[in-house]
Design an enzyme around this catalytic site. Structure first.
Site, PDB file in Angstrom:
ATOM      1  N   HIS A 151       0.797  -1.229   0.000  1.00 37.74           N
ATOM      2  CA  HIS A 151       0.000   0.000   0.000  1.00 37.74           C
ATOM      3  C   HIS A 151       0.829   1.278   0.000  1.00 37.74           C
ATOM      4  CE1 HIS A 151      -4.142  -1.459   0.073  1.00 37.74           C
ATOM      5  NE2 HIS A 151      -3.597  -2.547   0.606  1.00 37.74           N
ATOM      6  N   ASP A 155      -2.986   1.058  -4.290  1.00 33.74           N
ATOM      7  CA  ASP A 155      -4.178   1.129  -3.441  1.00 33.74           C
ATOM      8  C   ASP A 155      -5.144  -0.010  -3.780  1.00 33.74           C
ATOM      9  OD1 ASP A 155      -5.819   1.928  -5.669  1.00 33.74           O
ATOM     10  OD2 ASP A 155      -5.175   3.991  -5.358  1.00 33.74           O
TER      11      ASP A 155
END
Length: 181
Positions: A151, A155
């Protein structure tokens, strides 16, 4: 066979989502996008887990992918995988379904410096509702897939869009073949 198709579907989807075919250097916070799609394939061997790499998947046909995958599987089974075959992965697929794994959930772990991984479960023949009124049930081949991403780079929405593209290719291989160069 399933795995060469899954590799080619991932390769084509990576063309549309190149951020997943990248590496991340935590020390410099640098992201590198890779032109070549070098897909690592996690394999269970008598000596433990290894991840040989199918190199330049974007340039290989399905028969070429199947041949290369078989070469790597044979070498893994014999314990003769060349060190070069274990280097350079830019994305990984773990086919835990091949050893009977993959129930409802899996948690694949990204291997740095890569930024994404997928875990393919066992293909199962299960009932699915197919009518809008929910009264008609048919058998369907279902394969649970779990994706993991770093991340700091990727995303969840990008992973979801990648998954949708990959799934469309898997469910309609003719479309995948039509899009090949």
């Amino acid at each position: 066979a399933f795995l060469p198709l899954a590799i080619k579907a991932a390769s084509k989807a990576l063309e549309k989502y190149p951020l997943l075919n990248a590496s991340y250097d935590a020390e410099s916070s640098q992201v590198t996008l890779w032109k070549d799609q070098n897909i690592g394939i996690a394999m269970d061997t008598p000596r433990g887990l290894i991840v040989p790499v199918v190199k330049q998947c974007q340039d290989k046909s399905l028969p070429e992918l199947a041949e290369e995958l078989q070469r790597l599987k044979d070498a893994a089974a014999q314990g003769t995988v060349d060190a070069e075959d274990l280097k350079g992965a830019t994305f990984t697929l773990s086919n835990i379904g091949a050893i009977g794994g993959g129930g409802t959930y899996m948690s694949p772990v990204v291997t740095p410096p890569q930024v994404a991984i997928g875990a393919l479960g066992k293909i199962q023949r299960l009932p699915r509702f197919v009518s809008n009124d929910g009264l008609q049930v048919e058998e369907a081949n279902i394969c649970v897939i779990s994706w993991g991403g770093d991340h700091r780079v990727v995303d969840g929405a990008t992973m979801a869009r990648f998954h949708t593209q990959w799934k469309e290719y898997m469910e309609d291989p003719v479309r995948l073949l039509m899009e090949l160069k």
